[in-house]
Every structure is written in structure tokens, then in C-alpha cells.
Design a protein around this motif. Structure first.
Motif, PDB file in Angstrom:
ATOM      1  N   PHE A  89       0.670   2.984  -4.415  1.00  9.80           N
ATOM      2  CA  PHE A  89       1.389   3.307  -3.196  1.00  9.80           C
ATOM      3  C   PHE A  89       2.203   4.586  -3.360  1.00  9.80           C
ATOM      4  O   PHE A  89       2.311   5.392  -2.433  1.00  9.80           O
ATOM      5  CB  PHE A  89       2.310   2.164  -2.796  1.00  9.80           C
ATOM      6  N   THR A  90       2.801   4.761  -4.540  1.00 12.41           N
ATOM      7  CA  THR A  90       3.590   5.967  -4.780  1.00 12.41           C
ATOM      8  C   THR A  90       2.716   7.207  -4.691  1.00 12.41           C
ATOM      9  O   THR A  90       3.104   8.224  -4.092  1.00 12.41           O
ATOM     10  CB  THR A  90       4.261   5.898  -6.163  1.00 12.41           C
ATOM     11  N   GLU A  91       1.522   7.129  -5.280  1.00 10.61           N
ATOM     12  CA  GLU A  91       0.596   8.250  -5.181  1.00 10.61           C
ATOM     13  C   GLU A  91       0.213   8.505  -3.726  1.00 10.61           C
ATOM     14  O   GLU A  91       0.124   9.651  -3.270  1.00 10.61           O
ATOM     15  CB  GLU A  91      -0.662   7.950  -6.004  1.00 10.61           C
ATOM     16  N   SER A  94       3.123  10.055  -1.855  1.00 11.45           N
ATOM     17  CA  SER A  94       3.291  11.457  -2.236  1.00 11.45           C
ATOM     18  C   SER A  94       2.336  12.343  -1.450  1.00 11.45           C
ATOM     19  O   SER A  94       2.705  13.428  -0.991  1.00 11.45           O
ATOM     20  CB  SER A  94       3.057  11.631  -3.735  1.00 11.45           C
ATOM     21  N   SER A  95       1.100  11.875  -1.279  1.00  3.58           N
ATOM     22  CA  SER A  95       0.137  12.661  -0.513  1.00  3.58           C
ATOM     23  C   SER A  95       0.500  12.683   0.962  1.00  3.58           C
ATOM     24  O   SER A  95       0.301  13.683   1.651  1.00  3.58           O
ATOM     25  CB  SER A  95      -1.279  12.095  -0.695  1.00  3.58           C
ATOM     26  N   LYS A  96       1.086  11.595   1.455  1.00  2.00           N
ATOM     27  CA  LYS A  96       1.485  11.545   2.860  1.00  2.00           C
ATOM     28  C   LYS A  96       2.638  12.503   3.129  1.00  2.00           C
ATOM     29  O   LYS A  96       2.631  13.235   4.124  1.00  2.00           O
ATOM     30  CB  LYS A  96       1.908  10.123   3.239  1.00  2.00           C
ATOM     31  N   THR A  97       3.643  12.481   2.255  1.00  2.00           N
ATOM     32  CA  THR A  97       4.811  13.321   2.492  1.00  2.00           C
ATOM     33  C   THR A  97       4.489  14.788   2.283  1.00  2.00           C
ATOM     34  O   THR A  97       5.234  15.654   2.739  1.00  2.00           O
ATOM     35  CB  THR A  97       5.966  12.905   1.564  1.00  2.00           C
ATOM     36  N   ILE A 138       4.272 -11.445   1.014  1.00  2.00           N
ATOM     37  CA  ILE A 138       5.075 -10.679   0.062  1.00  2.00           C
ATOM     38  C   ILE A 138       4.638  -9.228   0.126  1.00  2.00           C
ATOM     39  O   ILE A 138       3.474  -8.910  -0.077  1.00  2.00           O
ATOM     40  CB  ILE A 138       4.912 -11.217  -1.378  1.00  2.00           C
ATOM     41  N   SER A 139       5.591  -8.353   0.412  1.00  4.32           N
ATOM     42  CA  SER A 139       5.312  -6.918   0.487  1.00  4.32           C
ATOM     43  C   SER A 139       6.091  -6.199  -0.594  1.00  4.32           C
ATOM     44  O   SER A 139       7.276  -6.484  -0.809  1.00  4.32           O
ATOM     45  CB  SER A 139       5.701  -6.359   1.863  1.00  4.32           C
ATOM     46  N   SER A 140       5.435  -5.269  -1.267  1.00  4.33           N
ATOM     47  CA  SER A 140       6.134  -4.473  -2.259  1.00  4.33           C
ATOM     48  C   SER A 140       7.009  -3.445  -1.554  1.00  4.33           C
ATOM     49  O   SER A 140       6.755  -3.082  -0.409  1.00  4.33           O
ATOM     50  CB  SER A 140       5.126  -3.751  -3.166  1.00  4.33           C
ATOM     51  N   PRO A 141       8.066  -2.956  -2.226  1.00  4.40           N
ATOM     52  CA  PRO A 141       8.891  -1.925  -1.601  1.00  4.40           C
ATOM     53  C   PRO A 141       8.084  -0.706  -1.186  1.00  4.40           C
ATOM     54  O   PRO A 141       8.369  -0.091  -0.156  1.00  4.40           O
ATOM     55  CB  PRO A 141       9.899  -1.573  -2.706  1.00  4.40           C
ATOM     56  N   ALA A 142       7.064  -0.365  -1.955  1.00  2.00           N
ATOM     57  CA  ALA A 142       6.250   0.801  -1.613  1.00  2.00           C
ATOM     58  C   ALA A 142       5.443   0.561  -0.343  1.00  2.00           C
ATOM     59  O   ALA A 142       5.294   1.457   0.486  1.00  2.00           O
ATOM     60  CB  ALA A 142       5.321   1.149  -2.775  1.00  2.00           C
ATOM     61  N   SER A 143       4.912  -0.656  -0.163  1.00  2.00           N
ATOM     62  CA  SER A 143       4.145  -0.932   1.049  1.00  2.00           C
ATOM     63  C   SER A 143       5.048  -0.930   2.271  1.00  2.00           C
ATOM     64  O   SER A 143       4.651  -0.501   3.359  1.00  2.00           O
ATOM     65  CB  SER A 143       3.409  -2.275   0.930  1.00  2.00           C
ATOM     66  N   VAL A 144       6.283  -1.397   2.089  1.00  2.00           N
ATOM     67  CA  VAL A 144       7.249  -1.335   3.191  1.00  2.00           C
ATOM     68  C   VAL A 144       7.535   0.114   3.556  1.00  2.00           C
ATOM     69  O   VAL A 144       7.605   0.480   4.737  1.00  2.00           O
ATOM     70  CB  VAL A 144       8.548  -2.070   2.806  1.00  2.00           C
ATOM     71  N   ALA A 145       7.685   0.963   2.532  1.00  2.00           N
ATOM     72  CA  ALA A 145       7.940   2.384   2.791  1.00  2.00           C
ATOM     73  C   ALA A 145       6.771   3.029   3.515  1.00  2.00           C
ATOM     74  O   ALA A 145       6.965   3.867   4.404  1.00  2.00           O
ATOM     75  CB  ALA A 145       8.214   3.111   1.474  1.00  2.00           C
ATOM     76  N   ALA A 146       5.543   2.645   3.158  1.00  2.00           N
ATOM     77  CA  ALA A 146       4.366   3.203   3.830  1.00  2.00           C
ATOM     78  C   ALA A 146       4.344   2.812   5.294  1.00  2.00           C
ATOM     79  O   ALA A 146       4.045   3.636   6.172  1.00  2.00           O
ATOM     80  CB  ALA A 146       3.095   2.722   3.128  1.00  2.00           C
ATOM     81  N   PHE A 147       4.670   1.552   5.583  1.00  2.00           N
ATOM     82  CA  PHE A 147       4.682   1.119   6.980  1.00  2.00           C
ATOM     83  C   PHE A 147       5.810   1.797   7.746  1.00  2.00           C
ATOM     84  O   PHE A 147       5.656   2.133   8.934  1.00  2.00           O
ATOM     85  CB  PHE A 147       4.838  -0.396   7.063  1.00  2.00           C
TER      86      PHE A 147
END
Length: 269
Positions: A89-91, A94-97, A138-147
Motif C-alpha cells: 500500500f505504501t508503494e 507513493s505512486s498516487k501522490t 479489518i482495514s490496515s492504516p494504509a488501506s484507510v489512507a488509500a480510501f
């Protein structure tokens, strides 16, 4: 999940632990390096062989660490897979931002959709684990950030006067359509994939949530579109108190979605 200071049963563990502390004796200097190597190795094994390839023995060998190190840092295999998902998700984020927004939020939504599909097709095992194999509810913090990134893009469409349905429903619809399309393409043999499926699904989702174009200044917008647009801009106003904004938001919700049951909301926008 991370327990770097758990006491191991062997007598050499304390000596090794002391040797790995910094000069101030505050932290294990190898812990972060080991974690990064383990996650990178596990992500590579996942890409090459799927979740079954991510065994403790294979990961420890690929990362050059002892198996107990994996248990100390991640607890178990599920903890390790969670870390790999967070890394993926971090990768992705990073590509999204890295994509600069344009003046057209609908065009930006199209670009974000294509990037999302590209992520899944380039990394099918990781994507399937991220979206298709994670634990329900259960959602990871990264998946929440993506949404949340998707939700902010939907809000930009609303602020531009082009959102036809409430923001929450629009974001959920695009998310569901994008994930479903990607997982369908992944499950289809490459030589049998419909090259137009993604574009068709993308345009159908966009058509379902947007108006054709912003209403001209001289035109009178319909009440639903006007309510959705004003609701999106509401957090930026300081002319109302928090309770007044909450009440106005409830009214705008009713106008934007009159068929849905509405309850009084105590939270402020």
C-alpha cells in the motif's frame, strides 16, 4: 505486534540483544534493518509464488535472518503478511501522490482508476492479498489512507458541481467497481482478458456518480446537485458554529438523498 525485547529461552539471547543496542543502550540497531529486509524478501516471494511461498523458512533464508527474528518482529505469518500488505500500500500511495492533480477532477479520477488497475495487473499476488484475501472487517492504516485519497478526489468533484450522488456513496461505488474489475481481470487468463473491460467499468462508474458538466452560472442547478456541492464546501466555511454546520449538513443530506433513512448526527463535518 512488534516485540523486539521478548526474552528468548536460550542463554545467548541476552548477549546478542546487548550487542545490538546503540551506544546509549536504548534500542536494537539491527531491528529496523532486519524488518525492512524481511518485508522486502517476503514481498518478492509473494510476487514469485503467491502466499504459499511466504513460509517462515523461505523468508528467513531470503532475508538472511534466523526464523526467531521473524516471530519477534511480526508475531506470526499473518503478522508478516500484514506488513507486506502495508508495504504494498505504501508503494501504491507513493505512486498516487506523485501524480499532480489537474484542473479537472473527473479526469484525475480516470487517471487514478487506470493507476489502480495497473497496480493490480503488475502485482497480482500482492493485490489479491491486499483486496481479496485480507481479514473481513479489518482495514490496515494504509488501506484507510488509500480510501481517504479517493474520498478527497470525490470531494473535489463535488466542489466542482459535478457530483450527482452523495460523496460517501460515490466513493464506495468507485472503490467497489475498481476492486471488482481488477480482481476479475487478475482471475482471467491473460490471453482471454477483455481489453475494454476496465474502460467500460470506469466510464460506467463515472457516469453513475457525475453530471455531464458543471452547470452554467446562469442556469439553476437541481436541488440534489446543489445540495451535494454545498455539502462538500461546508467544512471550509467559518460563518456557522459547529452545531449549525452539523444541522445544515443533516438537511443537505436529506436533500441529496431523500430516499435514504436519516438520523440526527452529533458529529460535526
Amino acid at each position: 505486534m512488534e516485540r523486539g525485547d521478548v526474552i528468548a529461552p536460550d542463554a545467548n539471547r541476552d548477549a546478542n540483544h546487548d550487542a545490538n543496542r546503540d551506544r546509549d543502550g536504548n534500542r536494537d540497531v539491527n531491528r529496523d534493518g532486519n524488518r525492512d529486509r524481511i518485508v522486502t524478501a517476503a514481498a518478492r516471494l509473494l510476487s514469485e509464488g503467491g502466499p504459499d511461498a511466504v513460509s517462515t523458512r523461505a523468508v528467513s533464508s531470503a532475508a538472511g535472518v534466523q526464523p526467531p527474528t521473524i516471530y519477534r518482529l511480526f508475531g506470526d505469518k499473518q503478522g508478516l503478511l500484514d506488513a507486506v500488505v502495508a508495504h504494498g500500500f505504501t508503494e501504491y500511495l507513493s505512486s498516487k501522490t506523485a501524480e499532480e492533480p489537474t484542473d479537472d477532477p473527473v479526469a484525475d479520477l480516470r487517471a487514478g482508476w487506470d493507476l489502480h488497475i495497473g497496480l493490480g495487473l503488475a502485482n497480482p499476488a500482492l493485490y489479491s492479498l491486499m483486496y481479496g484475501g485480507h481479514r473481513p472487517g479489518i482495514s490496515s492504516p494504509a488501506s484507510v489512507a488509500a480510501f481517504e485519497m479517493l474520498a478527497r478526489l470525490i470531494r473535489r468533484i463535488a466542489e466542482a458541481g459535478r457530483l450527482a450522488i452523495p460523496e460517501e456513496r460515490a466513493a464506495a461505488l468507485v472503490h467497489a467497481a475498481g476492486c471488482g474489475t481488477t480482481l476479475t481481470l487478475i482471475a482471467t487468463p491473460e490471453d482471454r482478458r477483455d481489453p475494454e473491460l476496465s474502460r467500460t467499468a470506469r466510464e460506467a462508474a463515472i457516469a453513475a456518480i457525475t453530471t455531464d458538466a458543471p452547470a452554467p452560472a446562469s442556469a439553476e442547478p437541481g436541488p440534489v446537485a446543489a445540495a451535494v456541492t454545498l455539502r462538500a464546501a461546508l467544512p471550509r466555511t467559518d460563518a456557522l458554529t459547529a452545531s449549525e454546520r452539523g444541522l445544515l449538513r443533516e438537511w443537505l443530506d436529506r436533500i441529496a438523498d431523500p430516499a435514504a433513512p436519516h438520523r440526527h448526527r452529533a458529529e460535526t463535518p
